[in-house]
Design a protein around this motif. Structure first.
Motif, mmCIF file in Angstrom:
data_model
loop_
_atom_site.group_PDB
_atom_site.id
_atom_site.type_symbol
_atom_site.label_atom_id
_atom_site.label_comp_id
_atom_site.label_asym_id
_atom_site.label_seq_id
_atom_site.Cartn_x
_atom_site.Cartn_y
_atom_site.Cartn_z
ATOM 1 N N GLY A 107 0.788 -1.228 0.000
ATOM 2 C CA GLY A 107 0.000 0.000 0.000
ATOM 3 C C GLY A 107 0.818 1.275 0.000
ATOM 4 O O GLY A 107 0.248 2.368 -0.010
ATOM 5 N N LYS A 108 2.139 1.150 0.006
ATOM 6 C CA LYS A 108 3.015 2.323 0.042
ATOM 7 C C LYS A 108 4.061 2.242 -1.065
ATOM 8 O O LYS A 108 4.560 1.153 -1.375
ATOM 9 N N LEU A 109 4.388 3.394 -1.630
ATOM 10 C CA LEU A 109 5.538 3.486 -2.521
ATOM 11 C C LEU A 109 6.668 4.111 -1.723
ATOM 12 O O LEU A 109 6.603 5.286 -1.335
ATOM 13 N N THR A 110 7.692 3.327 -1.433
ATOM 14 C CA THR A 110 8.798 3.791 -0.598
ATOM 15 C C THR A 110 9.869 4.432 -1.479
ATOM 16 O O THR A 110 10.370 3.802 -2.405
ATOM 17 N N VAL A 111 10.188 5.686 -1.177
ATOM 18 C CA VAL A 111 11.047 6.507 -2.030
ATOM 19 C C VAL A 111 12.365 6.820 -1.321
ATOM 20 O O VAL A 111 12.369 7.292 -0.180
ATOM 21 N N ALA A 112 13.463 6.586 -2.001
ATOM 22 C CA ALA A 112 14.786 6.977 -1.514
ATOM 23 C C ALA A 112 15.218 8.230 -2.261
ATOM 24 O O ALA A 112 15.147 8.282 -3.490
ATOM 25 N N ALA A 113 15.673 9.258 -1.520
ATOM 26 C CA ALA A 113 16.071 10.522 -2.148
ATOM 27 C C ALA A 113 17.115 11.214 -1.286
ATOM 28 O O ALA A 113 17.143 11.039 -0.063
#
Length: 288
Positions: A67-73
């Motif tokens: 249910g989540k889009l995990t973003v690395a930035a």
């Protein structure tokens, strides 16, 4: 002393860069062709069809957290992503990722700021983040490790110096010290195109500009909108002396093991360009 960064409107300096943003045609799924690509970074064909055959992209989307889009930035890259005074991520790519997640019916989950040159290996390894952003230029070298979505922006490089440096052109940087963020196309451009230059790598853009102001380096090389933002909002004793037409293109970084996610992201990007959301975000962060 360096002034504290705030997400002010980019103003006139950012307007100068606007000509390279967005698609090169009215087709929302068409990739831009105007600018950005460093000397060693000719962009490969990065559509979902180019990265994965039709059978491969028909699989199931795999997410680190359901249910989540995990973003690395790397959250020090304004106006694309930055931490505001409340410690929350904001910027053009942050808003774009949130809009993409809304389109996909997912919650957008940003990890704590991640060192830029570790993001591609992190996505390739899997297990910690689903996608990576932070102004990732499409390059053949990176495409060996990960997949790219369709292009989300065109970018050139920019060079900044202190106003009292006496340096007015790139030609005068020969034999000088140039600062750039580690793992970026700005670093590669300076290394390959400025004769005799000593190119110093820093983990974060804030460190690059701090080194410029302290005299540790003579110039800064980075993506033009980022250089313009720092000069306009935090280092007003510096100035941009050159836009380098490298013709680079930004895209979102996705694992090669997750082709269905790449396909879904491309579909969301196309919808946001078609319904005007993309243009609204461009207007918000870069002006008219």
């Amino acid at each position: 002393m360096k002034k504290k960064l705030s997400m002010l409107a980019a103003g006139a300096l950012m307007v100068a860069a606007l000509g390279m943003f967005g698609c090169s045609s009215g087709d929302p799924a068409t990739q831009p062709t105007d600018n950005n690509s460093s000397a060693n970074s000719t962009a490969p064909d990065n559509s979902a069809a180019a990265n994965n055959d039709d059978a491969a992209v028909g699989g199931e989307i795999v997410l680190v957290n359901d249910g989540k889009l995990t973003v690395a930035a790397s959250l020090d890259f304004p106006p694309f992503e930055n931490l505001n005074t409340d410690g929350e991520a904001e910027g053009f790519e942050v808003d774009l990722m949130k809009a993409i997640c809304d389109e996909m019916g997912l919650e957008c989950n940003y990890l704590p700021s991640t060192k830029f040159d570790t993001i591609v290996p992190l996505i390739s390894a899997g297990g910690k983040a689903d996608v990576g952003v932070s102004g990732f230029t499409v390059t053949p070298e990176r495409a060996k490790e990960i997949d790219f979505t369709d292009v989300i922006m065109d970018i050139n490089q920019g060079v900044a110096v202190m106003k009292d440096s006496g340096i007015t052109s790139v030609d005068q940087l020969e034999g000088k010290k140039i600062g750039a963020q580690s793992g970026t196309t700005g670093y590669e451009w300076a290394l390959e195109n400025v004769e005799g230059a000593e190119v110093l790598a820093f983990d974060e853009m804030t460190g690059v500009f701090a080194a410029l102001q302290s005299g540790q380096v003579d110039a800064v090389a980075a993506d033009l909108p980022v250089v313009q933002y720092y000069v306009l909002n935090a280092y007003q004793d510096a100035e941009v002396i050159a836009e380098v037409p490298t013709g680079e293109q930004y895209a979102i970084v996705v694992s090669k093991d997750n082709p269905a996610l790449t396909k879904a992201l491309n579909e969301a990007i196309a919808k946001l360009k078609a319904d005007g959301t993309y243009d609204q975000l461009t207007q918000k962060w870069f002006g008219a």
